[in-house]
Design a protein around this motif. Sequence first.
Motif, PDB file in Angstrom:
ATOM      1  N   UNK A 168      40.454  81.158  14.924  1.00  0.00           N
ATOM      2  CA  UNK A 168      39.307  80.624  15.666  1.00  0.00           C
ATOM      3  C   UNK A 168      38.991  81.410  16.928  1.00  0.00           C
ATOM      4  N   UNK A 169      39.939  82.227  17.377  1.00  0.00           N
ATOM      5  CA  UNK A 169      39.734  82.939  18.631  1.00  0.00           C
ATOM      6  C   UNK A 169      39.957  82.082  19.860  1.00  0.00           C
ATOM      7  N   UNK A 170      40.352  80.834  19.666  1.00  0.00           N
ATOM      8  CA  UNK A 170      40.574  79.921  20.796  1.00  0.00           C
ATOM      9  C   UNK A 170      41.808  80.346  21.581  1.00  0.00           C
TER      10      UNK A 170
ATOM     11  N   UNK B 275      50.726  71.869  25.078  1.00  0.00           N
ATOM     12  CA  UNK B 275      49.632  72.829  24.960  1.00  0.00           C
ATOM     13  C   UNK B 275      48.473  72.376  25.839  1.00  0.00           C
ATOM     14  N   UNK B 276      47.899  73.325  26.564  1.00  0.00           N
ATOM     15  CA  UNK B 276      46.761  73.044  27.443  1.00  0.00           C
ATOM     16  C   UNK B 276      45.669  74.055  27.130  1.00  0.00           C
ATOM     17  N   UNK B 277      44.448  73.569  27.027  1.00  0.00           N
ATOM     18  CA  UNK B 277      43.347  74.491  26.787  1.00  0.00           C
ATOM     19  C   UNK B 277      42.019  73.903  27.213  1.00  0.00           C
TER      20      UNK B 277
ATOM     21  N   UNK C  20      38.001  80.683  27.728  1.00  0.00           N
ATOM     22  CA  UNK C  20      39.252  81.352  28.090  1.00  0.00           C
ATOM     23  C   UNK C  20      39.460  81.327  29.588  1.00  0.00           C
ATOM     24  N   UNK C  21      38.356  81.433  30.357  1.00  0.00           N
ATOM     25  CA  UNK C  21      38.479  81.409  31.817  1.00  0.00           C
ATOM     26  C   UNK C  21      39.009  80.072  32.300  1.00  0.00           C
ATOM     27  N   UNK C  22      38.484  78.979  31.712  1.00  0.00           N
ATOM     28  CA  UNK C  22      38.969  77.661  32.094  1.00  0.00           C
ATOM     29  C   UNK C  22      40.422  77.456  31.741  1.00  0.00           C
ATOM     30  N   UNK C  23      40.817  77.964  30.574  1.00  0.00           N
ATOM     31  CA  UNK C  23      42.209  77.850  30.155  1.00  0.00           C
ATOM     32  C   UNK C  23      43.128  78.598  31.113  1.00  0.00           C
ATOM     33  N   UNK C  24      42.718  79.813  31.497  1.00  0.00           N
ATOM     34  CA  UNK C  24      43.542  80.589  32.440  1.00  0.00           C
ATOM     35  C   UNK C  24      43.614  79.904  33.798  1.00  0.00           C
TER      36      UNK C  24
END
Length: 210
Positions: free
Chosen positions: A198-200, A167-169, A173-177
């Motif tokens: 959590x919406x994460x 898992x990567x995050x 959301x922009x950084x995750x993408x």
Amino acid sequence: MAKPTTAGQRRIIAGADPVTGRLRGTEAQLAALVRLRLAFRHPRPPHAYFLTPAGHRVREEPVEAVPETAPVEVPSGVFTPRTGTEQEPPGEDGPARAREVRSAWLGIVEMRRMTNPGGDRTIPCAWERTHRVRAVAIALEAAGRVPAGPGREGYRVVDTAQPDAVEVGEASAEGTRACGAVLERAGWLVSEHGDARTGRRYVLVSPRRA
């Protein structure tokens, strides 16, 4: 601690092919580098010798002119990928770290070429499949992504219960993408997910196969 190399051995390392890391020298010279874990012998004919990731790191280090008999110290320690889960603050992000990360990534690309069918560099190799967290962290840092740390936002790479996925995050959301896009270009399969509580946002990453 690693044994020191001689000036002659450093010259052989410096003369390696800049793309493939192939080495040239006598059998005794090359065997000595294998014992130092700076080179490996390919199992297929013509059984050529190539730099290991540690050998690539040695090649990146600046070397002053020294007499043939004088030993040259190999940098101590082992390269440690930054997963963003470390409890201690990361080390300095200077040129030395950048060289280490670049050498580690080049070493992975070379392992792909040497061990994947047909020398395919576009998909993860066996080492990456069995060291997924480390391999993904190297790919991210080599592409310029910043690992999380005390007082710093960035990526985090953690293992999962799934046998083939990590898992990567990031905090956003922009950084995750952006991390997902980096890993797709590096040959990994990426799927985006969200935590309903959590919406994460996070991505699951698994090795792509040919």
